[in-house]
Design a protein around this motif. Structure first.
Motif, PDB file in Angstrom:
ATOM      1  N   ASP A 262      -0.285   3.063  -1.505  1.00 38.29           N
ATOM      2  CA  ASP A 262       0.139   2.316  -0.321  1.00 38.29           C
ATOM      3  C   ASP A 262      -0.944   1.367   0.179  1.00 38.29           C
ATOM      4  O   ASP A 262      -2.075   1.769   0.447  1.00 38.29           O
ATOM      5  CB  ASP A 262       0.498   3.290   0.812  1.00 38.29           C
ATOM      6  CG  ASP A 262       1.783   4.061   0.555  1.00 38.29           C
ATOM      7  OD1 ASP A 262       2.421   3.827  -0.487  1.00 38.29           O
ATOM      8  OD2 ASP A 262       2.151   4.888   1.419  1.00 38.29           O
TER       9      ASP A 262
ATOM     10  N   THR B 208      -0.869  -2.904   2.164  1.00 42.61           N
ATOM     11  CA  THR B 208      -0.065  -4.105   2.404  1.00 42.61           C
ATOM     12  C   THR B 208      -0.298  -5.120   1.274  1.00 42.61           C
ATOM     13  O   THR B 208      -1.369  -5.138   0.653  1.00 42.61           O
ATOM     14  CB  THR B 208      -0.440  -4.727   3.771  1.00 42.61           C
ATOM     15  OG1 THR B 208      -1.851  -4.747   3.892  1.00 42.61           O
ATOM     16  CG2 THR B 208       0.160  -3.919   4.911  1.00 42.61           C
TER      17      THR B 208
ATOM     18  N   SER C 275      14.243   6.646  -3.285  1.00 44.08           N
ATOM     19  CA  SER C 275      13.582   6.921  -1.997  1.00 44.08           C
ATOM     20  C   SER C 275      14.248   6.126  -0.895  1.00 44.08           C
ATOM     21  O   SER C 275      14.754   5.015  -1.129  1.00 44.08           O
ATOM     22  CB  SER C 275      12.117   6.502  -2.079  1.00 44.08           C
ATOM     23  OG  SER C 275      11.556   6.424  -0.776  1.00 44.08           O
TER      24      SER C 275
ATOM     25  N   GLN D  42       9.397  -0.576   3.451  1.00 40.01           N
ATOM     26  CA  GLN D  42       8.406   0.156   4.236  1.00 40.01           C
ATOM     27  C   GLN D  42       7.079  -0.583   4.226  1.00 40.01           C
ATOM     28  O   GLN D  42       6.645  -1.051   3.156  1.00 40.01           O
ATOM     29  CB  GLN D  42       8.219   1.576   3.657  1.00 40.01           C
ATOM     30  CG  GLN D  42       7.073   2.369   4.254  1.00 40.01           C
ATOM     31  CD  GLN D  42       7.233   2.542   5.755  1.00 40.01           C
ATOM     32  OE1 GLN D  42       8.283   2.951   6.255  1.00 40.01           O
ATOM     33  NE2 GLN D  42       6.204   2.173   6.497  1.00 40.01           N
TER      34      GLN D  42
ATOM     35  N   TYR E 296       6.041   0.302  -4.237  1.00 42.91           N
ATOM     36  CA  TYR E 296       6.880   1.504  -4.284  1.00 42.91           C
ATOM     37  C   TYR E 296       8.346   1.173  -3.964  1.00 42.91           C
ATOM     38  O   TYR E 296       9.264   1.647  -4.640  1.00 42.91           O
ATOM     39  CB  TYR E 296       6.319   2.500  -3.268  1.00 42.91           C
ATOM     40  CG  TYR E 296       6.920   3.875  -3.263  1.00 42.91           C
ATOM     41  CD1 TYR E 296       6.425   4.884  -4.092  1.00 42.91           C
ATOM     42  CD2 TYR E 296       7.957   4.203  -2.396  1.00 42.91           C
ATOM     43  CE1 TYR E 296       6.957   6.169  -4.060  1.00 42.91           C
ATOM     44  CE2 TYR E 296       8.502   5.480  -2.362  1.00 42.91           C
ATOM     45  CZ  TYR E 296       7.989   6.466  -3.194  1.00 42.91           C
ATOM     46  OH  TYR E 296       8.524   7.734  -3.154  1.00 42.91           O
TER      47      TYR E 296
END
Ligand code: CAA
Length: 242
Positions: free
Chosen positions: A89, A91, A135, A142, A148
């Protein structure tokens, strides 16, 4: 009817471990794949008796060899649960090519790499159940997860196309889209983000349990589920309704 053989990728930890155990408890013969954590795999095997197979789902040749070992030792694979997944994760404006590639390779390339090894056998035998773990974040996006979310949205397209290709062959292909489940992956989210941003968005007021996802997989792999194909079963505590 012969006992069905199931392969669960990423099947020794987190949601995958719960799926492996649920399938075993329901009477299936289960093989659990894992990528690199030998210690966790050894512990899982000791506790459950389920055989474990180490191979890298992002590597096509490794999957060919790994699936061949499973089929030689456990039997032809009737049920495939493509569960293995990782997060990196960050940005997008800070993301490195390595962080992008790692997630696409493990979470999306893996579906081709593993499924390609079993699909011909399933077609020849006229039976198969494939469940791909997507997911909530592939459905809604997200912050910090362009890699992801792209992979998990890709899982849904893969699922529908493969479902169409094999609908006439006794093979169903479905996706399960979990929300935030109490696993190591979710516990890696910064505590403040989890408490202030994520938990307040979950109407049930708690994280999900891995076993609550495993139930969905059991439902979809059943003999009686032969008319459910190309669907996405969403299990997220009401966080995102689609
Ligand atoms: N929901 C809403 N907003 C979020 C968020 C979330 N989950 N995560 C981060 N944000 C917000 C931050 O609070 C911040 O907002 P402000 O600018 O208003 O303060 C903004 O997004 C960007 O944050 P940063 O500037 O700190 O950005 P960064 O580049 O340092 O990245 C991060 C931080 C990597 C995004 C980190 O916040 C993070 O890891 N967030 C959690 C992401 C997440 O939910 N991952 C899911 C992991 S579990 C999983 O993937 C399993 C599954 O399938 C559900």
């Amino acid at each position: 009817m012969p006992t069905r053989v199931a392969l669960v990728t990423g099947g020794t930890r987190g949601i995958g471990a719960a799926i492996s155990v649920a399938l075993r408890d329901a009477g299936y013969r289960v093989a659990a794949n894992y990528g690199g954590n030998d210690e966790a795999a050894r512990k899982f095997h000791e506790e459950t008796g389920i055989p474990v197979y180490r191979f890298d789902v992002s590597d096509f040749a490794a999957c060919r060899d790994g699936v061949a070992r499973v089929e030689a030792e456990v039997g032809p694979i009737d049920i495939l649960v493509n569960n293995a997944g990782i997060t990196r994760d960050v940005t997008l404006h800070k993301m490195t090519p390595e962080q992008w590639r790692a997630v696409i390779a493990t979470n999306l390339d893996s579906l081709f790499n593993v499924t390609r090894q079993v699909i011909e056998g399933m077609r020849a035998r006229g039976f198969g159940r494939i469940v791909n773990i997507s997911s909530i974040n592939g459905q809604k996006g997200q912050v910090g997860q362009t890699n992801y979310a792209a992979a998990k949205a890709g899982v849904l397209g893969f699922t529908k196309a493969l479902a169409l290709e094999n609908a006439g062959r006794g093979i169903t292909v479905n996706a399960v889209a979990p929300g935030y489940i109490g696993t190591e992956m979710v516990r890696a989210v910064p505590q403040e983000v989890l408490e202030k941003k994520i938990l307040p968005q979950i109407p049930t007021g708690r994280l999900g349990e891995p076993e609550e996802v495993a139930r969905c997989v059991l439902f979809l792999v059943a003999e009686e589920a032969g008319w459910i194909t190309g669907s996405t079963l969403t299990v997220n505590g009401g966080q995102y309704m689609i």
